[in-house]
Structures are given as structure tokens and as C-alpha cells.
Motif scaffolding. Sequence first.
Motif, PDB file in Angstrom:
ATOM      1  N   PRO A   6       0.792  -1.224   0.000  1.00 32.93           N
ATOM      2  CA  PRO A   6       0.000   0.000   0.000  1.00 32.93           C
ATOM      3  C   PRO A   6       0.825   1.275   0.000  1.00 32.93           C
ATOM      4  O   PRO A   6       0.332   2.328  -0.375  1.00 32.93           O
ATOM      5  N   GLU A   7       2.090   1.193   0.412  1.00 36.25           N
ATOM      6  CA  GLU A   7       2.908   2.401   0.470  1.00 36.25           C
ATOM      7  C   GLU A   7       3.055   3.048  -0.899  1.00 36.25           C
ATOM      8  O   GLU A   7       3.006   4.264  -1.033  1.00 36.25           O
ATOM      9  N   ILE A   8       3.240   2.230  -1.932  1.00 40.75           N
ATOM     10  CA  ILE A   8       3.412   2.800  -3.270  1.00 40.75           C
ATOM     11  C   ILE A   8       2.084   2.974  -4.005  1.00 40.75           C
ATOM     12  O   ILE A   8       2.049   3.537  -5.087  1.00 40.75           O
ATOM     13  N   ARG A   9       1.001   2.508  -3.433  1.00 41.03           N
ATOM     14  CA  ARG A   9      -0.315   2.630  -4.065  1.00 41.03           C
ATOM     15  C   ARG A   9      -1.112   3.817  -3.515  1.00 41.03           C
ATOM     16  O   ARG A   9      -2.188   4.113  -3.992  1.00 41.03           O
ATOM     17  N   ASP A  34      -8.201   1.165  -8.982  1.00 43.40           N
ATOM     18  CA  ASP A  34      -6.973   0.915  -9.737  1.00 43.40           C
ATOM     19  C   ASP A  34      -5.898   0.308  -8.847  1.00 43.40           C
ATOM     20  O   ASP A  34      -5.167  -0.596  -9.264  1.00 43.40           O
ATOM     21  N   SER A  35      -5.791   0.803  -7.613  1.00 46.72           N
ATOM     22  CA  SER A  35      -4.768   0.310  -6.684  1.00 46.72           C
ATOM     23  C   SER A  35      -5.048  -1.102  -6.213  1.00 46.72           C
ATOM     24  O   SER A  35      -4.131  -1.920  -6.100  1.00 46.72           O
ATOM     25  N   LEU A  36      -6.316  -1.403  -5.931  1.00 46.74           N
ATOM     26  CA  LEU A  36      -6.657  -2.716  -5.380  1.00 46.74           C
ATOM     27  C   LEU A  36      -6.423  -3.835  -6.381  1.00 46.74           C
ATOM     28  O   LEU A  36      -6.116  -4.965  -5.988  1.00 46.74           O
ATOM     29  N   GLU A  37      -6.551  -3.543  -7.673  1.00 47.63           N
ATOM     30  CA  GLU A  37      -6.285  -4.570  -8.681  1.00 47.63           C
ATOM     31  C   GLU A  37      -4.826  -5.005  -8.662  1.00 47.63           C
ATOM     32  O   GLU A  37      -4.505  -6.136  -9.005  1.00 47.63           O
ATOM     33  N   VAL A 120      -5.723   8.956  -0.281  1.00 50.97           N
ATOM     34  CA  VAL A 120      -6.261   7.595  -0.199  1.00 50.97           C
ATOM     35  C   VAL A 120      -5.115   6.603  -0.040  1.00 50.97           C
ATOM     36  O   VAL A 120      -4.005   6.824  -0.520  1.00 50.97           O
ATOM     37  N   ARG A 121      -5.407   5.514   0.650  1.00 50.17           N
ATOM     38  CA  ARG A 121      -4.418   4.447   0.847  1.00 50.17           C
ATOM     39  C   ARG A 121      -5.149   3.122   0.974  1.00 50.17           C
ATOM     40  O   ARG A 121      -6.020   2.963   1.832  1.00 50.17           O
ATOM     41  N   PRO A 122      -4.814   2.168   0.131  1.00 49.78           N
ATOM     42  CA  PRO A 122      -5.446   0.844   0.236  1.00 49.78           C
ATOM     43  C   PRO A 122      -4.742  -0.011   1.287  1.00 49.78           C
ATOM     44  O   PRO A 122      -3.962  -0.897   0.959  1.00 49.78           O
ATOM     45  N   SER A 123      -4.987   0.267   2.545  1.00 50.06           N
ATOM     46  CA  SER A 123      -4.263  -0.381   3.640  1.00 50.06           C
ATOM     47  C   SER A 123      -4.505  -1.888   3.680  1.00 50.06           C
ATOM     48  O   SER A 123      -5.599  -2.357   3.400  1.00 50.06           O
TER      49      SER A 123
END
Length: 135
Positions: A6-9, A34-37, A120-123
Amino acid sequence: MEGGGPEIRAKTYRVFHKRSYLNVLDNAINWLSDSLEKLGCTPSIPSIGIGRTHYEASSLILKSIAYGNLDNQSELEQYITDKLNKLDIGPMGLGGKTTVLGSFVNIGPQRASGVRIVSVRPSCCVEPRVSKVSL
């Protein structure tokens, strides 16, 4: 699954709200989808901070991660969770209905301008949280 964590997303950017808070949330949801994919550790717990400056939005997102509560989800948090679970990314990106376990949103005071700063962050679901044990 590209991995990377998640740091780079994570992303912090300005959004023109066009007099609708749903426009701000939908932009954040698009970024998260987009990040979660590409994230290899789903199911995720996405976090969103909305503020007046980049510093404030980043600070609000960190507070939402630290103090968020999956047992008590607001309407906005439930809206985000439902939208992201409809993506069918699923655990480990293999498909399924549980892409996110819940979401954390922290919104600070806003200006009258047409701009909101959104972070936003996908933790990952194993990120540190405040916890307690009642005996």
C-alpha cells in the motif's frame, strides 16, 4: 497481482468537488479500484482523508488508519465499502465478493472553494490499529 504494498499505491491529490461530496468520494473510489487490482494483500481496508491542504489530508488519513473502527461504519464508509466490493477483485486478487473488509474516512474542516485535497491508501488488513481488551 503486482504486489508492492500500500505504500506505493497511496495517492494525495486535489479534487474539484463540483458541489457534490459524491464526486469527491467517487474520485477516491476510482483511485482505490486501480490500486486494489495491483495490490497483493486483499482484502484491504482502504483509508481516505479529506482536508484543505495536502498536509491536513495526509494527517487525517493517518488518524483514520490508527483510530478507525470496523464495528462502527458511517454511511460514507459503507458507501465506499459497497462500491469497492462490487469490483469482484476478491482475496489475493483471485476474484470474489470480499475485496475490502470496511473503510475508514476522516474529513476535516473545509473551505468554500471548489477544491478538496483527498488522500487515499489501500491499507492491508493487518495494519496496526488501536485495540483494547475488556476483562
